[in-house]
Design a protein around this motif. Structure first.
Motif, mmCIF file in Angstrom:
data_model
loop_
_atom_site.group_PDB
_atom_site.id
_atom_site.type_symbol
_atom_site.label_atom_id
_atom_site.label_comp_id
_atom_site.label_asym_id
_atom_site.label_seq_id
_atom_site.Cartn_x
_atom_site.Cartn_y
_atom_site.Cartn_z
ATOM 1 N N SER A 174 0.827 -1.211 0.000
ATOM 2 C CA SER A 174 0.000 0.000 0.000
ATOM 3 C C SER A 174 0.860 1.258 0.000
ATOM 4 N N ILE A 175 1.902 1.280 0.822
ATOM 5 C CA ILE A 175 2.779 2.463 0.873
ATOM 6 C C ILE A 175 3.500 2.640 -0.456
ATOM 7 N N GLU A 176 3.991 1.543 -1.001
ATOM 8 C CA GLU A 176 4.716 1.595 -2.278
ATOM 9 C C GLU A 176 3.816 2.134 -3.394
ATOM 10 N N ASN A 177 2.572 1.628 -3.454
ATOM 11 C CA ASN A 177 1.640 2.103 -4.476
ATOM 12 C C ASN A 177 1.252 3.555 -4.258
ATOM 13 N N ALA A 178 1.075 3.940 -3.005
ATOM 14 C CA ALA A 178 0.708 5.323 -2.708
ATOM 15 C C ALA A 178 1.824 6.286 -3.132
ATOM 16 N N ARG A 179 3.063 5.900 -2.895
ATOM 17 C CA ARG A 179 4.195 6.753 -3.295
ATOM 18 C C ARG A 179 4.220 6.935 -4.814
ATOM 19 N N LYS A 180 3.842 5.896 -5.537
ATOM 20 C CA LYS A 180 3.897 5.962 -7.002
ATOM 21 C C LYS A 180 2.702 6.716 -7.581
ATOM 22 N N LYS A 181 1.514 6.492 -6.984
ATOM 23 C CA LYS A 181 0.293 6.927 -7.649
ATOM 24 C C LYS A 181 -0.423 8.089 -6.973
ATOM 25 N N GLN A 182 -0.017 8.451 -5.746
ATOM 26 C CA GLN A 182 -0.668 9.563 -5.065
ATOM 27 C C GLN A 182 0.273 10.752 -5.001
ATOM 28 N N ASP A 183 -0.255 11.887 -5.362
ATOM 29 C CA ASP A 183 0.561 13.108 -5.337
ATOM 30 C C ASP A 183 0.714 13.597 -3.905
ATOM 31 N N GLY A 184 1.941 13.936 -3.532
ATOM 32 C CA GLY A 184 2.163 14.565 -2.232
ATOM 33 C C GLY A 184 2.458 13.612 -1.094
ATOM 34 N N ILE A 185 2.554 12.304 -1.364
ATOM 35 C CA ILE A 185 2.885 11.354 -0.295
ATOM 36 C C ILE A 185 4.404 11.327 -0.145
ATOM 37 N N VAL A 186 4.863 11.790 1.010
ATOM 38 C CA VAL A 186 6.309 11.844 1.299
ATOM 39 C C VAL A 186 6.554 11.155 2.633
ATOM 40 N N SER B 262 -0.178 23.578 6.010
ATOM 41 C CA SER B 262 1.089 23.355 5.298
ATOM 42 C C SER B 262 1.540 21.886 5.340
ATOM 43 N N SER B 263 0.795 21.035 6.020
ATOM 44 C CA SER B 263 1.200 19.629 6.154
ATOM 45 C C SER B 263 1.084 18.903 4.817
ATOM 46 N N PRO B 264 1.960 17.887 4.594
ATOM 47 C CA PRO B 264 1.870 17.097 3.352
ATOM 48 C C PRO B 264 0.602 16.237 3.347
ATOM 49 N N SER B 265 0.279 15.706 2.164
ATOM 50 C CA SER B 265 -0.915 14.849 2.031
ATOM 51 C C SER B 265 -0.855 13.670 3.000
ATOM 52 N N MET B 266 -2.045 13.278 3.474
ATOM 53 C CA MET B 266 -2.100 12.141 4.386
ATOM 54 C C MET B 266 -2.448 10.866 3.610
ATOM 55 N N THR C 61 7.147 12.330 5.471
ATOM 56 C CA THR C 61 6.526 12.961 6.650
ATOM 57 C C THR C 61 4.999 12.911 6.607
ATOM 58 N N SER C 62 4.435 12.260 5.577
ATOM 59 C CA SER C 62 2.971 12.139 5.492
ATOM 60 C C SER C 62 2.457 11.259 6.636
ATOM 61 N N ILE C 63 1.348 11.714 7.214
ATOM 62 C CA ILE C 63 0.731 10.952 8.315
ATOM 63 C C ILE C 63 -0.081 9.789 7.729
ATOM 64 N N ILE C 64 0.077 8.599 8.333
ATOM 65 C CA ILE C 64 -0.766 7.453 7.974
ATOM 66 C C ILE C 64 -1.885 7.360 8.994
ATOM 67 N N TYR C 65 -3.119 7.253 8.510
ATOM 68 C CA TYR C 65 -4.213 7.120 9.476
ATOM 69 C C TYR C 65 -5.119 5.960 9.086
ATOM 70 N N PHE C 66 -5.629 5.283 10.122
ATOM 71 C CA PHE C 66 -6.477 4.102 9.943
ATOM 72 C C PHE C 66 -7.915 4.378 10.381
ATOM 73 N N THR C 67 -8.244 5.659 10.618
ATOM 74 C CA THR C 67 -9.589 6.017 11.081
ATOM 75 C C THR C 67 -10.479 6.362 9.883
ATOM 76 N N ASP C 68 -11.792 6.509 10.149
ATOM 77 C CA ASP C 68 -12.725 6.861 9.079
ATOM 78 C C ASP C 68 -12.497 8.286 8.596
ATOM 79 N N HIS C 69 -12.177 9.177 9.555
ATOM 80 C CA HIS C 69 -12.005 10.593 9.231
ATOM 81 C C HIS C 69 -10.575 11.000 9.530
#
Length: 805
Positions: free
Chosen positions: A702-714, A731-735, A716-724
């Motif tokens: 999932s992380i590997e695919n997100a880095r390739k296909k999602q803009d702004g995933i670096v 100024s924070s990077p994409s989550m 320092t991006s926060i990973i969250y497992f909640t609904d919201h």
């Protein structure tokens, strides 16, 4: 094994079991297969994962709606999650059912989905039956090739060659069309030199066949060696061994099985035929999406395929279904029972259509006895049961000791030399004795045979007195010189078979154990049967014989004793009971002999269990360190979940992931620094309140695919497992939202749960891991390997043998 370095893109691999694994000599290395979190060993493939990545498309990807390829699949040498797989299948089924009401096409799809299981069983039965027929015909021809060749057509075996001959019934094996090697080379078949030449050719052919078999196995399909049943039991319990049921294994096992049987080694084709049928089942599963993509559904198919394998091996469809249920299957719902029955039926019908033995029977040693047995004969039948149990226990201990020596010494490095030496010894010892020279199936057929007037075998050379003959039934007669010669030859054959089989089973060629075990029992049974027959003939006035065995009557059937002895020895080695009796009954077609077979099978199991609890297949599973949780064994100790869970006292704390406060870099660091196959997700490190469980493999993909296909995933991006998503500064990077890969309902127990309940949960639900809590807070984790190690420790066995080779 240190396999540092993670190669990007390596997860787009097929999830099938077809991928060949490069394993020298089929030595499975489990050290790279860490199925459980808390062992500090390096795991190949994912041990060092360096995130880095490319920014691809600018659209935000919702992992909930678009499942990633590879997520939810399993690594090699890992255990499947039965609960997750069954849940997935239920969801798929609900979706198809709900859609079927929307359109005609969806309804057709729903019907085809329901019918696909039966179609798959039909295909498995047809393929398994065809391959079994091919193996039977080829093995019969190549076995006879060691002794001579047919001039009418080299592709005919000895029996088929003489079918059109005008020779008399007594000389049916000496037809002019069949020439021994001495007749072909020297022009005559008599004399010492002709005997030596035939001897030499027999040994040369045996060595050629066995060497070709071991070289093919070593070079192309290391998994094609052995019986295959221990590994199939393990696979059916939820373990993954990629390549074990693949196309290369099927091709090489089919070819080498013919070669190994033809070489005259003390092995059978019946066990490997189960492996061949399961390979057919696994390969055909790829034609149907619901079986290709679901490991639990695939194992239901493999259970049915195992039944088809025994059906064609013994010509016993019902025995095959019961064998699958009693011996190999871990999960066997009623639907699988019906489908197994259908697959076994189709396989048996296909084999019957091919008619490989030319006798309109499914097996080579089909016999029918005409005389009933007497109650007093239960005593010798039980004695045969005791012999079978003692032989079974002796064989298991000796064979396991030899296989362990093979694994732990230099012997295991020279599989070709070992096969060469064992074949040479077997061939040199076998040729002088006609009962070891013939194929083991033919030997069993002759031992099971009830002597008739036209039988020319040495075993039937009795002193004839035709005045007392009534119809086809011959009375008990005095043994002639041929019978006495056959007795000592059989005694020598028994000694040879008992010892040579110990060293043969487990070599790097396909080797089944059913036929050698049956041969040992059949020889012992025939010896006892002839002894009883002569005792009744000479002492019919004794109290034990008077009343049921008068002079001139046909009281004792030696062939029946051979059959009971065969069942006893096979039961002593494998510990089968119900399926064994049904297989033997289907072999002989004699309903009235079920009680003697049951008495012998049960006695052999009791005697063998008194000496050692494990059958040969369970012993080999333990020897190889497969993670097999035996459902038949009771757990009677009073330990608690807190005694088994990890981390233990003085261990570092459990590695967890928080639900909304860790960055991509934090998670990648955890992945790099640990070798665990999954991580609990908690609300926060302080509260330790459990949210769910996430698998390492799913995280990486999932992380590997997100880095390739999602803009702004670096990093320092926060990973969250909640609904919201949690509130963050502008100024924070994409989550990165990964809730879709989170198991929100992991199995949990409290720290005070008795281990017998935990073991039951693991057995009956097929869990990979179970989380331990105290007052709602996460304390630790128990994995399947922890359970197996705990059981091994309590049984005074080496706990580190689990999952290692």
């Amino acid at each position: 094994m240190d396999q540092k370095g993670y190669r990007r893109g390596s997860f787009q691999s097929s999830t099938s079991d077809e991928d060949m694994l490069e394993i020298a000599g089929a030595s499975l290395d489990f050290s790279m297969a860490d199925d459980d979190p808390p062992l500090d060993r390096e795991m190949g493939g994912f041990s060092s994962y360096n995130g880095g990545g490319m920014n691809g498309t600018s659209t935000m990807m919702d992992f909930l709606e678009e499942p990633l390829p590879g997520v939810g699949t399993y690594e090699d040498f890992n255990t499947i999650d039965w609960v997750r797989e069954k849940s997935r299948d239920r969801d798929r089924h609900r979706e198809i059912t709900s859609r079927s009401k929307e359109s005609t096409w969806a309804l057709i799809h729903s019907v085809s989905d329901a019918f696909s299981g039966w179609l798959l069983m039909l295909l498995i039965g047809l393929l398994a039956g065809s391959l079994a027929g091919l193996i039977d015909i080829s093995a019969h021809w190549m076995t006879d090739l060691k002794e001579g060749v047919c001039l009418a057509g080299f592709w005919f075996n000895h029996e088929h060659c003489c079918w059109k001959s005008n020779t008399t019934f007594t000389d049916r094996d000496k037809c002019p069309e069949w020439k021994s090697w001495s007749q072909l080379i020297l022009g005559h078949g008599e004399g010492a030199f002709a005997y030596i030449l035939n001897y030499f050719m027999y040994v040369v052919w045996a060595l050629l066949f066995s060497l070709l078999a071991v070289l093919l196995v070593k070079g192309f399909a290391p998994y094609a060696c052995g019986s295959g049943i221990p590994e199939i039991k393990t696979i059916l319990s939820g373990f993954i061994i990629r390549g074990y049921l693949g196309k290369w294994t099927l091709i090489i096992k089919t070819i080498t099985l013919v070669l190994a049987v033809s070489s005259g080694l003390s092995l059978g084709k019946e066990g490997p035929l189960v492996h061949v049928a399961c390979c057919c089942g696994n390969i055909l599963c790829h034609l149907f999406t619901k079986y290709r993509k679901n490991e639990a559904k695939r194992r239901e198919v493999l259970s049915a395929a195992a039944a088809a394998g025994v059906s064609v091996a013994f010509g016993a469809p019902i025995g095959g279904v019961l064998f699958s249920l009693e011996e190999v299957s871990y999960y066997f719902p009623l639907k699988t029972l019906w489908r197994s029955f259908f697959a076994a039926l189709v396989a048996a019908f296909t084999l019957r259509s091919i008619n490989p033995f030319g006798n309109s029977r499914l097996v080579l040693f089909y016999v029918e006895f005409h005389m009933p047995w007497h109650l007093l004969e239960l005593v010798p039948f039980i004695l045969l049961g005791i012999f079978g149990g003692l032989w079974g226990a002796f064989f298991i201990r000796s064979n396991i000791a030899w296989c362990r020596r093979r694994k732990t010494t230099k012997l295991g490095k020279y599989p070709v030399l070992e096969v060469f030496v064992v074949t040479a010894i077997t061939a040199v010892l076998a040729f002088p004795n006609e009962y070891t020279r013939m194929s083991t199936s033919e030997l069993i057929s002759e031992l099971f045979n009830d002597c008739g007037i036209l039988d020319s075998s040495k075993l039937c050379e009795y002193v004839n007195d035709f005045n007392s003959t009534k119809g086809d039934d011959l009375p008990d007669r005095a043994a002639g010189p041929g019978v006495y010669t056959a007795m000592w030859q059989l005694a020598l054959a028994l000694i040879m078979k008992v010892f040579i089989t110990i060293f043969t089973f487990g070599m790097k060629v396909p080797s089944g154990l059913f036929i050698p075990s049956m041969a040992v029992g059949a020889i012992a049974g025939r010896l006892l049967g002839v002894a009883m027959e002569q005792l009744a003939y000479y002492h019919h006035d004794w109290a034990i014989f008077s009343g049921w065995c008068s002079q001139g009557a046909d009281c004792i059937t030696p062939g029946l004793y051979a059959m009971v002895g065969a069942a006893a020895c096979l039961g002593g080695v494998t510990r089968m009971t119900v399926s064994l009796v049904v297989i033997m009954f289907e072999l002989t077609g004699g309903l009235e002999y079920i009680v003697p077979l049951m008495a012998a099978a049960m006695t052999s199991k009791w005697v063998a269990d008194a000496i050692g609890r494990e059958g040969i297949y369970d012993a080999h599973i333990r020897l190889n360190g497969y993670p097999f949780l035996e459902a038949k064994e009771e757990f009677s100790h009073k330990t608690l979940a807190m005694d088994v869970m990890r981390p233990r006292r003085n261990d570092p704390p459990l590695t967890v992931i928080t639900q909304d406060s860790m960055t991509v870099e934090d998670v990648e660091t955890i992945i790099n620094e640990t070798t665990y196959s999954g991580y609990p997700v908690v609300v926060s490190r302080e509260s330790q309140r459990l949210v769910g469980f996430v698998l390492r493999r799913d995280l990486i993909i999932s992380i590997e695919n997100a880095r390739k296909k999602q803009d702004g995933i670096v990093s320092t991006s926060i990973i969250y497992f909640t609904d919201h998503s949690p509130p963050l500064p502008p100024s924070s990077p994409s989550m990165l939202k990964l809730r879709s890969i989170l198991d929100l309902s992991p199995f949990t127990v409290t720290d005070q749960t008795p281990m017998e309940i935990v073991v039951d949960i693991f057995r009956k639900l097929g869990l990979r891991q179970c989380l331990v809590t105290h007052n709602g807070k996460l304390l630790g984790i128990i994995t399947k390997k922890d359970v197996l190690k705990h059981i091994a420790q309590l049984a005074n066995q080496d706990p580190d043998s689990i999952l290692f080779n």
